[in-house]
Design a protein around this motif. Structure first.
Motif, PDB file in Angstrom:
ATOM      1  N   PRO A 157       0.743  -1.377  -0.012  1.00 34.90           N
ATOM      2  CA  PRO A 157       0.073  -0.119  -0.055  1.00 34.90           C
ATOM      3  C   PRO A 157       1.003   1.228  -0.008  1.00 34.90           C
ATOM      4  N   GLY A 158       0.356   2.050  -0.956  1.00 39.56           N
ATOM      5  CA  GLY A 158       1.248   3.510  -1.070  1.00 39.56           C
ATOM      6  C   GLY A 158       2.549   3.451  -1.702  1.00 39.56           C
ATOM      7  N   GLU A 159       2.759   2.138  -2.297  1.00 36.53           N
ATOM      8  CA  GLU A 159       4.309   2.069  -2.864  1.00 36.53           C
ATOM      9  C   GLU A 159       4.112   2.733  -4.219  1.00 36.53           C
ATOM     10  N   ASP A 160       5.083   3.480  -4.609  1.00 34.45           N
ATOM     11  CA  ASP A 160       5.309   3.927  -6.093  1.00 34.45           C
ATOM     12  C   ASP A 160       5.241   3.007  -7.041  1.00 34.45           C
ATOM     13  N   VAL A 161       4.146   3.348  -7.821  1.00 32.06           N
ATOM     14  CA  VAL A 161       4.047   2.197  -9.117  1.00 32.06           C
ATOM     15  C   VAL A 161       4.959   2.513  -9.986  1.00 32.06           C
ATOM     16  N   ALA A 162       5.028   3.615 -10.284  1.00 27.15           N
ATOM     17  CA  ALA A 162       6.040   4.093 -11.512  1.00 27.15           C
ATOM     18  C   ALA A 162       7.463   3.726 -11.076  1.00 27.15           C
ATOM     19  N   ALA A 163       8.084   4.012  -9.861  1.00 28.65           N
ATOM     20  CA  ALA A 163       9.323   3.638  -9.619  1.00 28.65           C
ATOM     21  C   ALA A 163       9.530   2.105  -9.305  1.00 28.65           C
ATOM     22  N   PHE A 164       8.351   1.521  -8.839  1.00 35.05           N
ATOM     23  CA  PHE A 164       8.625  -0.177  -8.873  1.00 35.05           C
ATOM     24  C   PHE A 164       8.877  -0.620 -10.246  1.00 35.05           C
ATOM     25  N   LYS A 165       7.907  -0.305 -11.093  1.00 33.79           N
ATOM     26  CA  LYS A 165       7.999  -0.598 -12.542  1.00 33.79           C
ATOM     27  C   LYS A 165       9.197  -0.378 -13.273  1.00 33.79           C
ATOM     28  N   GLU A 166      10.058   1.014 -13.015  1.00 33.06           N
ATOM     29  CA  GLU A 166      11.138   1.386 -13.554  1.00 33.06           C
ATOM     30  C   GLU A 166      12.313   0.514 -12.914  1.00 33.06           C
ATOM     31  N   ALA A 167      12.455   0.317 -11.634  1.00 31.27           N
ATOM     32  CA  ALA A 167      13.318  -0.725 -11.061  1.00 31.27           C
ATOM     33  C   ALA A 167      13.284  -1.865 -11.710  1.00 31.27           C
ATOM     34  N   LYS A 168      12.252  -2.632 -11.843  1.00 33.35           N
ATOM     35  CA  LYS A 168      12.055  -3.895 -12.383  1.00 33.35           C
ATOM     36  C   LYS A 168      12.612  -4.078 -13.764  1.00 33.35           C
ATOM     37  N   LEU A 169      12.196  -2.806 -14.718  1.00 38.64           N
ATOM     38  CA  LEU A 169      12.432  -2.752 -15.970  1.00 38.64           C
ATOM     39  C   LEU A 169      14.070  -2.821 -15.940  1.00 38.64           C
ATOM     40  N   ARG A 170      14.569  -1.860 -15.249  1.00 34.10           N
ATOM     41  CA  ARG A 170      16.079  -1.699 -15.438  1.00 34.10           C
ATOM     42  C   ARG A 170      16.950  -2.983 -14.894  1.00 34.10           C
ATOM     43  N   GLU A 171      16.432  -3.475 -13.914  1.00 31.90           N
ATOM     44  CA  GLU A 171      16.967  -4.817 -13.303  1.00 31.90           C
ATOM     45  C   GLU A 171      17.113  -5.816 -14.260  1.00 31.90           C
TER      46      GLU A 171
END
Length: 195
Positions: A157-171
Protein backbone atom coordinates in the motif's frame (compact mmCIF):
# COMPACT_ATOMS: atom_id res chain seq x y z
CA UNK A 1 -19.40 10.14 1.42
CA UNK A 2 -17.14 12.52 -0.48
CA UNK A 3 -15.86 11.18 -3.80
CA UNK A 4 -13.77 13.94 -5.40
CA UNK A 5 -12.08 11.74 -8.01
CA UNK A 6 -15.35 10.07 -9.01
CA UNK A 7 -16.89 13.55 -9.31
CA UNK A 8 -14.01 14.66 -11.53
CA UNK A 9 -14.29 11.53 -13.68
CA UNK A 10 -18.05 11.97 -13.94
CA UNK A 11 -17.74 15.64 -14.94
CA UNK A 12 -15.16 14.85 -17.64
CA UNK A 13 -17.26 11.94 -18.96
CA UNK A 14 -20.33 14.24 -19.12
CA UNK A 15 -18.28 16.90 -20.90
CA UNK A 16 -17.22 14.28 -23.46
CA UNK A 17 -20.80 13.05 -23.94
CA UNK A 18 -20.12 9.66 -22.35
CA UNK A 19 -22.43 10.08 -19.34
CA UNK A 20 -25.39 12.21 -18.49
CA UNK A 21 -27.06 13.47 -15.41
CA UNK A 22 -26.80 12.53 -11.88
CA UNK A 23 -25.47 9.69 -9.85
CA UNK A 24 -21.76 9.21 -9.69
CA UNK A 25 -20.46 6.05 -11.38
CA UNK A 26 -20.77 2.84 -9.40
CA UNK A 27 -18.10 0.13 -9.11
CA UNK A 28 -18.86 -1.34 -12.53
CA UNK A 29 -19.11 1.96 -14.41
CA UNK A 30 -15.88 3.22 -12.83
CA UNK A 31 -14.17 0.20 -14.37
CA UNK A 32 -15.83 0.75 -17.76
CA UNK A 33 -14.98 4.46 -17.92
CA UNK A 34 -11.34 3.87 -16.97
CA UNK A 35 -11.02 0.83 -19.26
CA UNK A 36 -12.26 2.85 -22.21
CA UNK A 37 -9.79 5.68 -21.74
CA UNK A 38 -7.54 5.55 -24.81
CA UNK A 39 -4.36 3.58 -24.17
CA UNK A 40 -1.62 6.21 -24.17
CA UNK A 41 0.74 7.72 -21.64
CA UNK A 42 -0.52 10.61 -19.55
CA UNK A 43 1.97 13.31 -18.60
CA UNK A 44 1.98 12.11 -14.97
CA UNK A 45 0.69 9.30 -12.76
CA UNK A 46 -1.57 11.66 -10.80
CA UNK A 47 -5.18 10.42 -11.08
CA UNK A 48 -6.38 13.96 -11.79
CA UNK A 49 -3.99 14.18 -14.77
CA UNK A 50 -5.14 10.84 -16.18
CA UNK A 51 -8.74 12.09 -16.02
CA UNK A 52 -7.96 15.54 -17.45
CA UNK A 53 -5.89 14.13 -20.33
CA UNK A 54 -8.37 11.26 -20.80
CA UNK A 55 -5.71 8.62 -21.41
CA UNK A 56 -3.73 6.05 -19.50
CA UNK A 57 -1.60 2.93 -19.61
CA UNK A 58 -1.80 -0.18 -17.46
CA UNK A 59 -0.09 1.53 -14.53
CA UNK A 60 -1.96 4.84 -14.56
CA UNK A 61 -5.36 3.27 -15.25
CA UNK A 62 -5.00 0.87 -12.32
CA UNK A 63 -3.65 3.56 -10.00
CA UNK A 64 -6.73 5.64 -10.90
CA UNK A 65 -9.07 2.69 -10.31
CA UNK A 66 -7.45 1.94 -6.94
CA UNK A 67 -8.03 5.57 -5.88
CA UNK A 68 -11.63 5.55 -7.19
CA UNK A 69 -12.43 2.29 -5.38
CA UNK A 70 -10.82 3.62 -2.18
CA UNK A 71 -13.39 6.44 -2.30
CA UNK A 72 -16.06 3.71 -2.18
CA UNK A 73 -14.35 2.09 0.80
CA UNK A 74 -13.13 -0.83 -1.34
CA UNK A 75 -9.49 -1.78 -0.70
CA UNK A 76 -7.36 -3.06 -3.52
CA UNK A 77 -3.82 -4.18 -4.34
CA UNK A 78 -1.89 -3.20 -7.44
CA UNK A 79 0.10 -6.05 -8.94
CA UNK A 80 3.07 -5.95 -11.31
CA UNK A 81 4.30 -8.71 -13.57
CA UNK A 82 6.93 -9.10 -16.24
CA UNK A 83 5.66 -10.03 -19.68
CA UNK A 84 6.66 -10.51 -23.28
CA UNK A 85 4.21 -9.00 -25.77
CA UNK A 86 3.70 -11.09 -28.88
CA UNK A 87 1.21 -9.55 -31.25
CA UNK A 88 -1.53 -11.89 -32.48
CA UNK A 89 -2.24 -12.54 -36.15
CA UNK A 90 -4.44 -9.81 -37.56
CA UNK A 91 -2.97 -7.03 -35.41
CA UNK A 92 -3.25 -3.47 -36.69
CA UNK A 93 -0.92 -2.74 -39.64
CA UNK A 94 0.48 0.21 -37.66
CA UNK A 95 1.98 -2.34 -35.24
CA UNK A 96 3.57 -4.58 -37.89
CA UNK A 97 7.08 -3.45 -36.91
CA UNK A 98 6.66 -5.32 -33.63
CA UNK A 99 5.77 -8.70 -35.13
CA UNK A 100 8.42 -11.33 -34.59
CA UNK A 101 10.64 -10.42 -31.64
CA UNK A 102 8.58 -9.93 -28.46
CA UNK A 103 8.30 -6.60 -26.70
CA UNK A 104 9.16 -6.78 -22.99
CA UNK A 105 7.31 -4.88 -20.29
CA UNK A 106 6.22 -4.80 -16.68
CA UNK A 107 2.43 -4.91 -16.63
CA UNK A 108 0.12 -3.65 -13.87
CA UNK A 109 -3.34 -4.86 -12.91
CA UNK A 110 -5.53 -4.65 -9.82
CA UNK A 111 -7.08 -7.02 -7.31
CA UNK A 112 -10.16 -5.53 -5.68
CA UNK A 113 -10.86 -6.89 -2.18
CA UNK A 114 -14.65 -7.11 -2.04
CA UNK A 115 -16.82 -8.54 0.71
CA UNK A 116 -17.53 -11.71 -1.27
CA UNK A 117 -13.88 -12.25 -2.17
CA UNK A 118 -11.20 -10.85 -4.40
CA UNK A 119 -11.88 -9.70 -7.96
CA UNK A 120 -9.03 -9.54 -10.50
CA UNK A 121 -9.38 -6.41 -12.63
CA UNK A 122 -7.51 -5.52 -15.79
CA UNK A 123 -8.67 -2.29 -17.45
CA UNK A 124 -5.64 -1.90 -19.72
CA UNK A 125 -7.21 -2.13 -23.15
CA UNK A 126 -10.34 -0.18 -24.14
CA UNK A 127 -13.04 -2.09 -25.97
CA UNK A 128 -11.90 -0.30 -29.15
CA UNK A 129 -8.58 -2.22 -28.88
CA UNK A 130 -10.31 -5.45 -29.85
CA UNK A 131 -10.22 -4.25 -33.47
CA UNK A 132 -6.40 -4.27 -33.18
CA UNK A 133 -6.42 -7.84 -31.83
CA UNK A 134 -5.84 -6.87 -28.19
CA UNK A 135 -7.80 -8.37 -25.27
CA UNK A 136 -10.30 -6.02 -23.61
CA UNK A 137 -12.31 -7.10 -20.57
CA UNK A 138 -16.00 -6.79 -19.83
CA UNK A 139 -17.07 -6.32 -16.20
CA UNK A 140 -17.02 -9.67 -14.48
CA UNK A 141 -15.27 -11.73 -11.88
CA UNK A 142 -11.60 -12.55 -12.43
CA UNK A 143 -10.99 -10.84 -15.73
CA UNK A 144 -8.27 -11.88 -18.15
CA UNK A 145 -4.88 -10.32 -17.43
CA UNK A 146 -3.79 -8.45 -20.57
CA UNK A 147 -0.65 -10.59 -20.75
CA UNK A 148 0.82 -13.90 -19.67
CA UNK A 149 2.65 -13.03 -16.42
CA UNK A 150 6.19 -14.35 -16.09
CA UNK A 151 7.04 -13.01 -12.60
CA UNK A 152 4.43 -11.37 -10.35
CA UNK A 153 4.63 -9.05 -7.34
CA UNK A 154 1.97 -7.49 -5.11
CA UNK A 155 2.87 -3.87 -4.39
CA UNK A 156 2.67 -2.60 -0.84
CA UNK A 157 0.00 0.00 0.00
CA UNK A 158 1.28 3.44 -0.96
CA UNK A 159 4.23 2.05 -2.94
CA UNK A 160 5.22 4.17 -5.94
CA UNK A 161 4.01 2.14 -8.92
CA UNK A 162 6.15 4.00 -11.47
CA UNK A 163 9.32 3.65 -9.39
CA UNK A 164 8.69 -0.06 -8.80
CA UNK A 165 8.09 -0.64 -12.50
CA UNK A 166 11.16 1.34 -13.54
CA UNK A 167 13.37 -0.59 -11.10
CA UNK A 168 12.13 -3.98 -12.37
CA UNK A 169 12.59 -2.91 -16.01
CA UNK A 170 16.17 -1.77 -15.39
CA UNK A 171 17.00 -4.93 -13.40
CA UNK A 172 15.77 -7.34 -16.04
CA UNK A 173 16.16 -5.78 -19.49
CA UNK A 174 18.80 -4.21 -21.74
CA UNK A 175 18.69 -0.55 -22.85
CA UNK A 176 17.85 -1.79 -26.37
CA UNK A 177 14.88 -3.80 -25.10
CA UNK A 178 13.69 -0.78 -23.09
CA UNK A 179 13.91 1.50 -26.14
CA UNK A 180 11.92 -1.02 -28.20
CA UNK A 181 9.32 -1.08 -25.39
CA UNK A 182 9.05 2.73 -25.36
CA UNK A 183 8.65 2.86 -29.14
CA UNK A 184 5.90 0.22 -28.96
CA UNK A 185 4.00 2.10 -26.24
CA UNK A 186 4.22 5.32 -28.28
CA UNK A 187 2.96 3.52 -31.41
CA UNK A 188 0.04 1.94 -29.56
CA UNK A 189 -0.78 5.30 -27.99
CA UNK A 190 -0.84 6.97 -31.40
CA UNK A 191 -3.08 4.21 -32.73
CA UNK A 192 -5.70 4.80 -30.03
CA UNK A 193 -5.54 8.59 -29.75
CA UNK A 194 -5.45 9.57 -33.42
CA UNK A 195 -8.39 11.25 -35.04
Amino acid sequence: MTRPLASLLHAEAVRRGLRSGDPLPDERELFELVRDLPYARASSHAPETVIAEWRGTCSTKHELLAALYAELGLPSTIYACTQEIRLPDGSAPELAAWNGEPVIDVHNYLVLHERGGDRLIDATWPLAARAAGLPANEWGHDMQIACTPLETWALNPGEDVAAFKEAKLRERYTPEQLERRDEFIRAVGQLFTRG
